[in-house]
Design an enzyme around this catalytic site. Structure first.
Site, PDB file in Angstrom:
ATOM      1  N   ARG A 175       2.612 103.713 -11.108  1.00 32.63           N
ATOM      2  CA  ARG A 175       1.479 103.387 -11.982  1.00 32.63           C
ATOM      3  C   ARG A 175       1.772 103.903 -13.383  1.00 32.63           C
ATOM      4  O   ARG A 175       1.930 105.112 -13.575  1.00 32.63           O
ATOM      5  CB  ARG A 175       0.196 104.056 -11.468  1.00 32.63           C
TER       6      ARG A 175
ATOM      7  N   GLU B 115      -0.151 104.177 -15.837  1.00 38.92           N
ATOM      8  CA  GLU B 115      -1.335 104.624 -16.575  1.00 38.92           C
ATOM      9  C   GLU B 115      -0.948 105.816 -17.448  1.00 38.92           C
ATOM     10  O   GLU B 115      -0.168 106.656 -17.039  1.00 38.92           O
ATOM     11  CB  GLU B 115      -2.443 105.000 -15.600  1.00 38.92           C
TER      12      GLU B 115
ATOM     13  N   ARG C  75      -5.152 114.622 -10.802  1.00 39.64           N
ATOM     14  CA  ARG C  75      -5.158 113.831  -9.563  1.00 39.64           C
ATOM     15  C   ARG C  75      -4.433 112.495  -9.687  1.00 39.64           C
ATOM     16  O   ARG C  75      -4.581 111.616  -8.844  1.00 39.64           O
ATOM     17  CB  ARG C  75      -6.571 113.639  -9.046  1.00 39.64           C
ATOM     18  N   HIS C  76      -3.653 112.332 -10.757  1.00 38.14           N
ATOM     19  CA  HIS C  76      -2.846 111.123 -10.910  1.00 38.14           C
ATOM     20  C   HIS C  76      -1.376 111.480 -11.090  1.00 38.14           C
ATOM     21  O   HIS C  76      -1.048 112.398 -11.832  1.00 38.14           O
ATOM     22  CB  HIS C  76      -3.292 110.327 -12.137  1.00 38.14           C
TER      23      HIS C  76
ATOM     24  N   GLU D  75     -11.553 110.092  -4.870  1.00 37.72           N
ATOM     25  CA  GLU D  75     -11.211 108.935  -4.037  1.00 37.72           C
ATOM     26  C   GLU D  75      -9.892 109.170  -3.306  1.00 37.72           C
ATOM     27  O   GLU D  75      -8.931 109.644  -3.897  1.00 37.72           O
ATOM     28  CB  GLU D  75     -11.083 107.703  -4.946  1.00 37.72           C
TER      29      GLU D  75
ATOM     30  N   SER E 122      -8.652 102.991  -0.972  1.00 36.28           N
ATOM     31  CA  SER E 122      -9.424 101.783  -1.259  1.00 36.28           C
ATOM     32  C   SER E 122      -8.999 100.720  -0.273  1.00 36.28           C
ATOM     33  O   SER E 122      -7.816 100.618   0.064  1.00 36.28           O
ATOM     34  CB  SER E 122      -9.146 101.269  -2.672  1.00 36.28           C
TER      35      SER E 122
ATOM     36  N   ARG F 114      -3.102 112.823  -2.450  1.00 37.95           N
ATOM     37  CA  ARG F 114      -4.520 113.201  -2.519  1.00 37.95           C
ATOM     38  C   ARG F 114      -5.037 113.674  -1.166  1.00 37.95           C
ATOM     39  O   ARG F 114      -5.892 114.560  -1.092  1.00 37.95           O
ATOM     40  CB  ARG F 114      -5.357 112.032  -3.023  1.00 37.95           C
TER      41      ARG F 114
HETATM   42  P1  ATP Z   1      -8.278 106.058  -9.273  1.00 38.45           P
HETATM   43  O1  ATP Z   1      -9.436 105.170  -9.656  1.00 38.45           O
HETATM   44  O2  ATP Z   1      -8.695 107.362  -8.672  1.00 38.45           O
HETATM   45  O3  ATP Z   1      -7.260 106.197 -10.371  1.00 38.45           O
HETATM   46  P2  ATP Z   1      -7.328 103.681  -7.996  1.00 38.45           P
HETATM   47  O4  ATP Z   1      -8.613 103.083  -7.535  1.00 38.45           O
HETATM   48  O5  ATP Z   1      -6.690 103.175  -9.242  1.00 38.45           O
HETATM   49  O6  ATP Z   1      -7.495 105.278  -8.099  1.00 38.45           O
HETATM   50  P3  ATP Z   1      -6.014 102.341  -5.856  1.00 38.45           P
HETATM   51  O7  ATP Z   1      -5.298 101.285  -6.607  1.00 38.45           O
HETATM   52  O8  ATP Z   1      -7.277 101.978  -5.180  1.00 38.45           O
HETATM   53  O9  ATP Z   1      -6.239 103.589  -6.824  1.00 38.45           O
HETATM   54  O10 ATP Z   1      -4.949 102.981  -4.834  1.00 38.45           O
HETATM   55  C1  ATP Z   1      -5.308 103.423  -3.518  1.00 38.45           C
HETATM   56  C2  ATP Z   1      -5.104 104.923  -3.373  1.00 38.45           C
HETATM   57  O11 ATP Z   1      -3.797 105.297  -3.794  1.00 38.45           O
HETATM   58  C3  ATP Z   1      -6.039 105.752  -4.240  1.00 38.45           C
HETATM   59  O12 ATP Z   1      -7.289 105.927  -3.631  1.00 38.45           O
HETATM   60  C4  ATP Z   1      -5.268 107.054  -4.343  1.00 38.45           C
HETATM   61  O13 ATP Z   1      -5.418 107.866  -3.186  1.00 38.45           O
HETATM   62  C5  ATP Z   1      -3.825 106.575  -4.398  1.00 38.45           C
HETATM   63  N1  ATP Z   1      -3.405 106.473  -5.792  1.00 38.45           N
HETATM   64  C6  ATP Z   1      -3.528 105.418  -6.616  1.00 38.45           C
HETATM   65  N2  ATP Z   1      -3.060 105.671  -7.830  1.00 38.45           N
HETATM   66  C7  ATP Z   1      -2.598 106.943  -7.796  1.00 38.45           C
HETATM   67  C8  ATP Z   1      -1.978 107.791  -8.762  1.00 38.45           C
HETATM   68  N3  ATP Z   1      -1.745 107.360 -10.002  1.00 38.45           N
HETATM   69  N4  ATP Z   1      -1.653 109.046  -8.369  1.00 38.45           N
HETATM   70  C9  ATP Z   1      -1.885 109.471  -7.116  1.00 38.45           C
HETATM   71  N5  ATP Z   1      -2.467 108.718  -6.167  1.00 38.45           N
HETATM   72  C10 ATP Z   1      -2.822 107.456  -6.501  1.00 38.45           C
HETATM   73 MG    MG Z   2      -9.234 102.504  -5.680  1.00 48.19          MG
END
Ligand code: ATP
Ligand code: MG
Length: 429
Positions: A210, A212, A218-219, A352, A355, A403
């Site tokens: 990702r 971002e 937590r990311h 979270e 998903s 997480r």
């Molecule tokens: P958030 O809104 O908390 O950034 P997200 O909704 O973008 O998460 P999803 O695309 O739904 O994340 O990914 C499913 C799961 O993968 C998340 O719930 C999380 O546990 C994990 N995850 C996603 N992105 C990350 C990240 N950048 N770092 C760590 N874990 C991640």
């Molecule tokens: Mg999500």
């Protein structure tokens, strides 16, 4: 023959061990060493009066964190760790550690996160740090056991891809010969294609990338996702699998990680299933009641809202029935109210964890939903094709491994739960 340090008991007569020199204390006539391997710590006591001169010689300038071989008689002694010690008749330095050390393994002064990661190999020598990874190992073991036992097929899908899963800018472009390519942000499209292939139940545990810009606790920019997809199943079916898998992880950790948990000073309760379920609308109501914000239907739940709802719920819970507008195009809208979809998030009170959703399996609806997100169906042709040739109804989720470990062990920073974190500022070691 070398034996694991844990296996040396107060009743052992003679032992040969190999490990790292954890601590050295020189009290004049006596020198105490603590020797560590991944299974434990043992005291080695050299008496200048009694020991052979070769042993005294070898013991004289042993530096901390060197790898040494020690062989000798074992005796029970109350004050030593594990109630036993070795009086060596052989000591051999196998690999000497330089000094000063990049990091203090005995950690009288806790080091900064950056210093720790720079010398991660040594940081992980700390029993309190390796404990996290022994717990993570037990968690991953429980997850694959659980899924294999239920007939899931383990798959591996490409991480080099041509298109974004969900569009957006969260992709790392890579140099791929003369083509444009990216690191995959999720195995979503591929695991769905395997439903069209007739695999029925698949799972993948692998990296997601990702891009971002965030730099939060937590990311990560490279995380590990536990992904499942199940045919002939809806969102409720896969929520049940998810809560059962979380409970199985906690149970396995409780059953097999006594020592690591003791090092961490934590004893996580196995969460009770089924987890409470609240709708997105109910979650909004809680957030608006508890925080000074006016979150409207269709807004994302920010960090403050998530925390407020988590405080009220106090345990793992699901948020269901999300507005279709803020969930990805592949989430299935309800027939009676297409503004809401069969999507869910699994929440720990702190954040979270996962998903998921029942997915759209109808080609035309999927095309409409891709368009409504401002994306072009043409760039998803490889994904859409299977939907024209017999796609079963299906559902699934993605769960973040870091997480999961972070919340289970109450770690303050997600970087604690990954060996070599990748974040905004770090790509080494
Ligand atoms: P958030 O809104 O908390 O950034 P997200 O909704 O973008 O998460 P999803 O695309 O739904 O994340 O990914 C499913 C799961 O993968 C998340 O719930 C999380 O546990 C994990 N995850 C996603 N992105 C990350 C990240 N950048 N770092 C760590 N874990 C991640
Ligand atoms: Mg999500």
């Amino acid at each position: 023959m070398r034996i694991p340090i844990r296996d040396v008991t107060p009743n052992t007569v003679y032992a040969e061990i190999i490990g790292w020199v954890h601590e050295v204390r020189d009290l004049g006539g006596l020198t105490f060493f603590l020797i560590r391997d991944r299974t434990g710590i043992i005291q080695v006591t050299v008496s200048k009066k009694k020991a052979a001169s070769s042993v005294i010689e070898a013991a004289r300038d042993i530096s901390r964190e060197s790898v040494v071989r020690v062989a000798g008689g074992v005796r029970a002694i109350d004050k030593a760790p594990g109630g036993r010690e070795i009086s060596p008749d052989e000591i051999e330095v196998i690999s000497e550690a330089g000094s000063p050390l990049p990091l203090d393994v005995v950690e009288k002064v806790p080091a900064e996160m950056d210093t720790r990661i720079d010398a991660r190999f040594m940081d992980v020598r700390k029993p309190r740090v390796s404990a996290i990874f022994f717990v993570r190992n037990a968690a991953m073991h429980a997850i694959s056991d659980f899924l294999f036992t239920r007939g899931f097929i383990n798959i591996t899908t490409p991480k080099i891809v041509a298109a974004a899963t969900e569009g957006g800018t969260e992709l790392f472009p890579i140099a791929y010969f003369e083509k444009e390519a990216f690191l995959n942000q999720s195995p979503q499209l591929y695991k769905q294609m395997m439903m069209a292939a007739g695999f029925e139940k698949v799972f993948e545990i692998g990296p997601i990338f990702r891009a971002e810009e965030h730099n939060t606790t937590r990311h990560l920019n490279e995380a590990t996702s536990i992904d499942i997809e199940v045919s002939f199943a809806d969102h409720n079916d896969v929520m049940e699998i998810l809560e059962e898998i979380i409970a199985a992880v906690y149970r396995n950790v409780a059953d097999t990680c006594g020592e690591p948990l003791a090092h961490l000073g934590i004893d996580p309760d196995v969460p009770k299933t089924p987890f409470p379920r609240i709708t997105y609308a109910e979650a909004l109501e809680i957030a608006n009641r508890r925080v000074e914000e006016d979150i409207r239907f269709g807004d994302d739940l920010g960090t403050a809202a998530e925390k407020a709802i988590g405080d009220e719920m106090g345990e793992h819970y699901f948020i269901t029935d999300w507005p279709t507008a803020i969930k990805p195009y592949y989430a299935m809208p309800y027939e009676h109210d297409p503004e809401i979809s069969k999507a869910f998030d699994l929440m720990h009170p702190r954040m979270e964890l996962a998903s998921g959703a029942q997915r759209v399996h109808q080609h035309n609806l999927l095309v409409r939903q891709i368009r409504s997100k401002g994306l072009s169906p043409e760039s998803f042709e490889f994904y859409l094709k299977p939907f024209r040739y017999g796609m079963p109804p299906h559902a699934g989720w993605g769960l973040g491994a870091e997480r999961l470990v972070m919340t289970m062990l109450d770690l303050g920073n997600i970087r604690e739960a990954v060996l070599f974190p990748r974040d905004r500022h770090r790509i080494t070691p």
